[in-house]
Design a protein around this motif. Structure first.
Motif, PDB file in Angstrom:
ATOM      1  N   LEU A  32       0.825  -1.207   0.000  1.00  0.00           N
ATOM      2  CA  LEU A  32       0.000   0.000   0.000  1.00  0.00           C
ATOM      3  C   LEU A  32       0.862   1.263   0.000  1.00  0.00           C
ATOM      4  O   LEU A  32       0.582   2.224  -0.739  1.00  0.00           O
ATOM      5  CB  LEU A  32      -0.929   0.005   1.214  1.00  0.00           C
ATOM      6  CG  LEU A  32      -2.098  -0.985   1.179  1.00  0.00           C
ATOM      7  CD1 LEU A  32      -2.816  -1.010   2.524  1.00  0.00           C
ATOM      8  CD2 LEU A  32      -3.067  -0.629   0.057  1.00  0.00           C
ATOM      9  N   LEU A  33       1.897   1.275   0.821  1.00  0.00           N
ATOM     10  CA  LEU A  33       2.766   2.452   0.899  1.00  0.00           C
ATOM     11  C   LEU A  33       3.467   2.718  -0.431  1.00  0.00           C
ATOM     12  O   LEU A  33       3.559   3.862  -0.887  1.00  0.00           O
ATOM     13  CB  LEU A  33       3.811   2.260   2.004  1.00  0.00           C
ATOM     14  CG  LEU A  33       3.311   2.331   3.445  1.00  0.00           C
ATOM     15  CD1 LEU A  33       4.435   1.982   4.406  1.00  0.00           C
ATOM     16  CD2 LEU A  33       2.761   3.718   3.760  1.00  0.00           C
ATOM     17  N   SER A  34       3.967   1.650  -1.062  1.00  0.00           N
ATOM     18  CA  SER A  34       4.722   1.826  -2.307  1.00  0.00           C
ATOM     19  C   SER A  34       3.833   2.235  -3.470  1.00  0.00           C
ATOM     20  O   SER A  34       4.276   2.958  -4.372  1.00  0.00           O
ATOM     21  CB  SER A  34       5.494   0.549  -2.655  1.00  0.00           C
ATOM     22  OG  SER A  34       4.615  -0.557  -2.705  1.00  0.00           O
ATOM     23  N   THR A  35       2.583   1.790  -3.462  1.00  0.00           N
ATOM     24  CA  THR A  35       1.687   2.161  -4.563  1.00  0.00           C
ATOM     25  C   THR A  35       1.018   3.519  -4.340  1.00  0.00           C
ATOM     26  O   THR A  35       0.883   4.320  -5.268  1.00  0.00           O
ATOM     27  CB  THR A  35       0.597   1.089  -4.761  1.00  0.00           C
ATOM     28  OG1 THR A  35      -0.036   0.815  -3.503  1.00  0.00           O
ATOM     29  CG2 THR A  35       1.189  -0.190  -5.311  1.00  0.00           C
ATOM     30  N   ILE A  36       0.592   3.768  -3.104  1.00  0.00           N
ATOM     31  CA  ILE A  36      -0.115   5.029  -2.819  1.00  0.00           C
ATOM     32  C   ILE A  36       0.862   6.196  -2.662  1.00  0.00           C
ATOM     33  O   ILE A  36       0.747   7.221  -3.339  1.00  0.00           O
ATOM     34  CB  ILE A  36      -0.991   4.882  -1.555  1.00  0.00           C
ATOM     35  CG1 ILE A  36      -2.083   3.837  -1.800  1.00  0.00           C
ATOM     36  CG2 ILE A  36      -1.605   6.237  -1.173  1.00  0.00           C
ATOM     37  CD1 ILE A  36      -2.894   3.495  -0.571  1.00  0.00           C
ATOM     38  N   GLY A  59      14.122   6.438  -7.630  1.00  0.00           N
ATOM     39  CA  GLY A  59      12.918   5.753  -7.176  1.00  0.00           C
ATOM     40  C   GLY A  59      13.190   4.711  -6.105  1.00  0.00           C
ATOM     41  O   GLY A  59      12.251   4.202  -5.478  1.00  0.00           O
ATOM     42  N   GLY A  60      14.457   4.408  -5.884  1.00  0.00           N
ATOM     43  CA  GLY A  60      14.808   3.497  -4.802  1.00  0.00           C
ATOM     44  C   GLY A  60      14.339   4.005  -3.453  1.00  0.00           C
ATOM     45  O   GLY A  60      14.169   3.216  -2.505  1.00  0.00           O
ATOM     46  N   LEU A  61      14.103   5.318  -3.364  1.00  0.00           N
ATOM     47  CA  LEU A  61      13.569   5.893  -2.127  1.00  0.00           C
ATOM     48  C   LEU A  61      12.203   5.282  -1.790  1.00  0.00           C
ATOM     49  O   LEU A  61      11.859   5.120  -0.611  1.00  0.00           O
ATOM     50  CB  LEU A  61      13.447   7.413  -2.257  1.00  0.00           C
ATOM     51  CG  LEU A  61      14.760   8.196  -2.379  1.00  0.00           C
ATOM     52  CD1 LEU A  61      14.468   9.657  -2.708  1.00  0.00           C
ATOM     53  CD2 LEU A  61      15.573   8.089  -1.098  1.00  0.00           C
ATOM     54  N   ILE A  62      11.425   4.950  -2.817  1.00  0.00           N
ATOM     55  CA  ILE A  62      10.119   4.323  -2.604  1.00  0.00           C
ATOM     56  C   ILE A  62      10.312   2.961  -1.947  1.00  0.00           C
ATOM     57  O   ILE A  62       9.616   2.605  -0.983  1.00  0.00           O
ATOM     58  CB  ILE A  62       9.360   4.170  -3.941  1.00  0.00           C
ATOM     59  CG1 ILE A  62       9.096   5.533  -4.574  1.00  0.00           C
ATOM     60  CG2 ILE A  62       8.060   3.395  -3.749  1.00  0.00           C
ATOM     61  CD1 ILE A  62       8.518   5.462  -5.983  1.00  0.00           C
ATOM     62  N   ILE A  63      11.262   2.191  -2.472  1.00  0.00           N
ATOM     63  CA  ILE A  63      11.529   0.853  -1.949  1.00  0.00           C
ATOM     64  C   ILE A  63      12.008   0.923  -0.501  1.00  0.00           C
ATOM     65  O   ILE A  63      11.539   0.167   0.365  1.00  0.00           O
ATOM     66  CB  ILE A  63      12.572   0.134  -2.825  1.00  0.00           C
ATOM     67  CG1 ILE A  63      12.049  -0.023  -4.258  1.00  0.00           C
ATOM     68  CG2 ILE A  63      12.930  -1.228  -2.236  1.00  0.00           C
ATOM     69  CD1 ILE A  63      13.070  -0.551  -5.248  1.00  0.00           C
ATOM     70  N   LEU A  93      11.088  -0.045   5.254  1.00  0.00           N
ATOM     71  CA  LEU A  93      11.451   0.250   6.641  1.00  0.00           C
ATOM     72  C   LEU A  93      10.261   0.576   7.529  1.00  0.00           C
ATOM     73  O   LEU A  93      10.251   0.221   8.716  1.00  0.00           O
ATOM     74  CB  LEU A  93      12.468   1.392   6.676  1.00  0.00           C
ATOM     75  CG  LEU A  93      13.850   1.073   6.101  1.00  0.00           C
ATOM     76  CD1 LEU A  93      14.783   2.265   6.268  1.00  0.00           C
ATOM     77  CD2 LEU A  93      14.453  -0.164   6.775  1.00  0.00           C
ATOM     78  N   VAL A  94       9.250   1.248   6.990  1.00  0.00           N
ATOM     79  CA  VAL A  94       8.088   1.597   7.822  1.00  0.00           C
ATOM     80  C   VAL A  94       7.392   0.348   8.373  1.00  0.00           C
ATOM     81  O   VAL A  94       7.171   0.236   9.591  1.00  0.00           O
ATOM     82  CB  VAL A  94       7.106   2.494   7.049  1.00  0.00           C
ATOM     83  CG1 VAL A  94       5.805   2.662   7.842  1.00  0.00           C
ATOM     84  CG2 VAL A  94       7.727   3.853   6.779  1.00  0.00           C
ATOM     85  N   PRO A  95       7.037  -0.653   7.531  1.00  0.00           N
ATOM     86  CA  PRO A  95       6.433  -1.871   8.086  1.00  0.00           C
ATOM     87  C   PRO A  95       7.370  -2.637   9.012  1.00  0.00           C
ATOM     88  O   PRO A  95       6.913  -3.241   9.995  1.00  0.00           O
ATOM     89  CB  PRO A  95       6.107  -2.701   6.836  1.00  0.00           C
ATOM     90  CG  PRO A  95       6.025  -1.716   5.730  1.00  0.00           C
ATOM     91  CD  PRO A  95       7.041  -0.673   6.052  1.00  0.00           C
ATOM     92  N   THR A 134      11.871 -13.041   8.098  1.00  0.00           N
ATOM     93  CA  THR A 134      10.720 -13.224   7.208  1.00  0.00           C
ATOM     94  C   THR A 134       9.847 -11.973   7.180  1.00  0.00           C
ATOM     95  O   THR A 134       9.275 -11.624   6.139  1.00  0.00           O
ATOM     96  CB  THR A 134       9.884 -14.431   7.662  1.00  0.00           C
ATOM     97  OG1 THR A 134      10.733 -15.558   7.867  1.00  0.00           O
ATOM     98  CG2 THR A 134       8.838 -14.785   6.621  1.00  0.00           C
ATOM     99  N   VAL A 135       9.737 -11.294   8.310  1.00  0.00           N
ATOM    100  CA  VAL A 135       8.954 -10.055   8.366  1.00  0.00           C
ATOM    101  C   VAL A 135       9.593  -8.997   7.481  1.00  0.00           C
ATOM    102  O   VAL A 135       8.909  -8.300   6.713  1.00  0.00           O
ATOM    103  CB  VAL A 135       8.849  -9.552   9.823  1.00  0.00           C
ATOM    104  CG1 VAL A 135       8.034  -8.253   9.881  1.00  0.00           C
ATOM    105  CG2 VAL A 135       8.223 -10.607  10.715  1.00  0.00           C
ATOM    106  N   PHE A 136      10.912  -8.868   7.576  1.00  0.00           N
ATOM    107  CA  PHE A 136      11.629  -7.899   6.731  1.00  0.00           C
ATOM    108  C   PHE A 136      11.454  -8.262   5.253  1.00  0.00           C
ATOM    109  O   PHE A 136      11.199  -7.386   4.409  1.00  0.00           O
ATOM    110  CB  PHE A 136      13.117  -7.884   7.093  1.00  0.00           C
ATOM    111  CG  PHE A 136      13.914  -6.836   6.368  1.00  0.00           C
ATOM    112  CD1 PHE A 136      14.217  -5.628   6.979  1.00  0.00           C
ATOM    113  CD2 PHE A 136      14.360  -7.035   5.059  1.00  0.00           C
ATOM    114  CE1 PHE A 136      14.934  -4.646   6.310  1.00  0.00           C
ATOM    115  CE2 PHE A 136      15.074  -6.069   4.382  1.00  0.00           C
ATOM    116  CZ  PHE A 136      15.370  -4.869   5.017  1.00  0.00           C
ATOM    117  N   ILE A 137      11.599  -9.549   4.947  1.00  0.00           N
ATOM    118  CA  ILE A 137      11.494  -9.994   3.555  1.00  0.00           C
ATOM    119  C   ILE A 137      10.102  -9.707   3.004  1.00  0.00           C
ATOM    120  O   ILE A 137       9.954  -9.268   1.854  1.00  0.00           O
ATOM    121  CB  ILE A 137      11.830 -11.498   3.459  1.00  0.00           C
ATOM    122  CG1 ILE A 137      13.333 -11.698   3.674  1.00  0.00           C
ATOM    123  CG2 ILE A 137      11.392 -12.074   2.121  1.00  0.00           C
ATOM    124  CD1 ILE A 137      13.745 -13.137   3.817  1.00  0.00           C
TER     125      ILE A 137
END
Length: 409
Positions: free
Chosen positions: A37-41, A77-81, A86-88, A283-286
């Protein structure tokens, strides 16, 4: 952060339902959805911000179809990634977990190197970007940090069949149930072999007794090499729309399976693989990282609205390398990241052969029409969407083959 909140609500206030946050699967699912959601919105807002700052790609004259149309497309655009990963992670992961700390440091470290490189290219109008020596120093620095932590930190252990045992519990019949000891080790996994564990310390066995304490002399340089090689491979793969993000998502998803089973004592015992305590938290990070990559593809697929730039590609490579090393699957990298490998090799072979033929015949000759390899196929007339799709298919096949090494020995 939410993990600690819900842990408090569960253990202290005993609120029904809050204990669900103890499960890695639940937190991974939430991290994936939030990241997507964060990366698309918010990705669109970041792209609009980059456009206002005139952070546009400068396209070299390569003689490739459709290349000139990409001039001015926002990069960095790597800033989006990075943001969507990191937020989640901050919200759903155990932030005190040593592997989460390492991956967060890797993300910020490599992201900073890539950002500086992109900044120099765009705002300083220097197409070469950050000098190669400084990139290498940054990659070596990260390798030193990661290698040292994995080797020296008491929080990084493995459990394997070493013949050493400790008392696990005493039953009501006074039967002693015993289990292998968790210990520090530089053991890794060799794919496709039955007895597939290899200890880097064994390379120093010729030095005599006590050689194990000098294993870091081998282990840390290996970590440095892998991080440098994989990050550069990801950087070279980022050449056409959706290629690096798509192939990386496939590789990282496969690594997610490895981290989950290696960090779960039941699955690791069933599969007869090395159990790595606390590694399942990766796994959470992945999950967050994969969600960020897929969300980024929403805007990076052909025709791309944004490019990841070195900010993204170096970060992706660094994360994949650290994940593979942490879960003791670094020897699978040539297979799992086969796309990165062939892209790297195509450049090395092209440059080496050109220099050799120029020295011998007075005229440089080429193996490929252009390198990296994806440009070779562009030169042959293939549309970049077809190239990317086929590379994705190959990446999926390599990932599946990597996963079945869990039992194929």
């Amino acid at each position: 952060m939410l993990y600690y909140l819900f842990e408090y609500l569960d253990k202290t206030l005993d609120i029904s339902g809050t204990g669900v946050f103890q499960y890695i699967t639940v937190r991974s699912a939430l991290a994936f959805m939030l990241s997507l959601l964060l990366s698309t919105i918010y990705g669109k807002r970041i792209i609009q911000f980059l456009q206002r700052q005139q952070v546009g790609e400068t396209v070299r004259e390569l003689g490739l179809a459709g290349q000139n149309e990409k001039a001015g497309t926002p990069t960095m655009g790597g800033l989006i990634i990075i943001f969507a990963t990191l937020v989640p992670v901050i919200l759903f992961a155990k932030l005190h977990n040593i592997y989460i700390v390492l991956l967060t440091v890797t993300t910020l470290w490599m992201g900073t190197i890539g950002f500086i490189d992109d900044y120099i290219k765009i705002f300083k109008k220097d197409k070469k970007g950050l000098k190669g020596i400084f990139k290498v120093v940054g990659q070596v620095g990260l390798g030193l940090i990661v290698g040292s932590v994995l080797y020296f930190s008491p929080a990084v252990t493995v459990r394997q069949d070493t013949g050493k045992i400790n008392i696990f519990r005493v039953t009501t019949e006074n039967e002693i149930v015993q289990a292998p000891v968790e210990e520090k080790s530089t053991v890794t996994t060799i794919p496709f072999f039955k007895n597939n564990e290899f200890d880097y310390a064994e390379l120093l066995a010729w030095t005599g007794d006590g050689y194990q304490k000098w294993a870091w002399l081998v282990f840390i340089p290996v970590v440095i090499f892998i991080i440098t090689a994989v990050s550069n491979g990801a950087n070279l793969t980022d050449g056409i729309d959706g290629l690096a993000a798509g192939t990386s998502a496939v590789s990282v998803l496969a690594l997610g399976i490895f981290t989950f089973v290696s960090g779960n004592i039941i699955f690791s015992n069933y599969l007869n693989i090395m159990y790595i305590p606390n590694s399942g938290e990766m796994t959470v990070f992945i999950a967050a990282f994969v969600g960020a990559l897929i969300g980024f593809l929403w805007y990076n697929s052909y025709p791309a609205s944004v490019f990841m730039g070195d900010t993204g590609s170096l970060t992706i490579g660094g994360i994949i390398a650290v994940l593979a090393i942490a879960v003791r699957k670094e020897m699978l990298i040539p297979l799992l990241c086969g796309i990165f490998l062939v892209e790297n090799l195509s450049v090395v072979l092209q440059v080496s052969y050109f220099k050799y033929t120029k020295k011998r015949f007075g005229e440089g000759r080429r193996i490929f029409l252009m390198s990296p390899l994806h440009h070779h196929y562009q030169k042959k007339g293939y549309h970049e969407s077809k190239i990317v799709t086929r590379f994705w298919i190959v990446a999926i096949m390599l990932a599946i083959l990597s996963i079945i090494t869990l039992k194929l020995r």
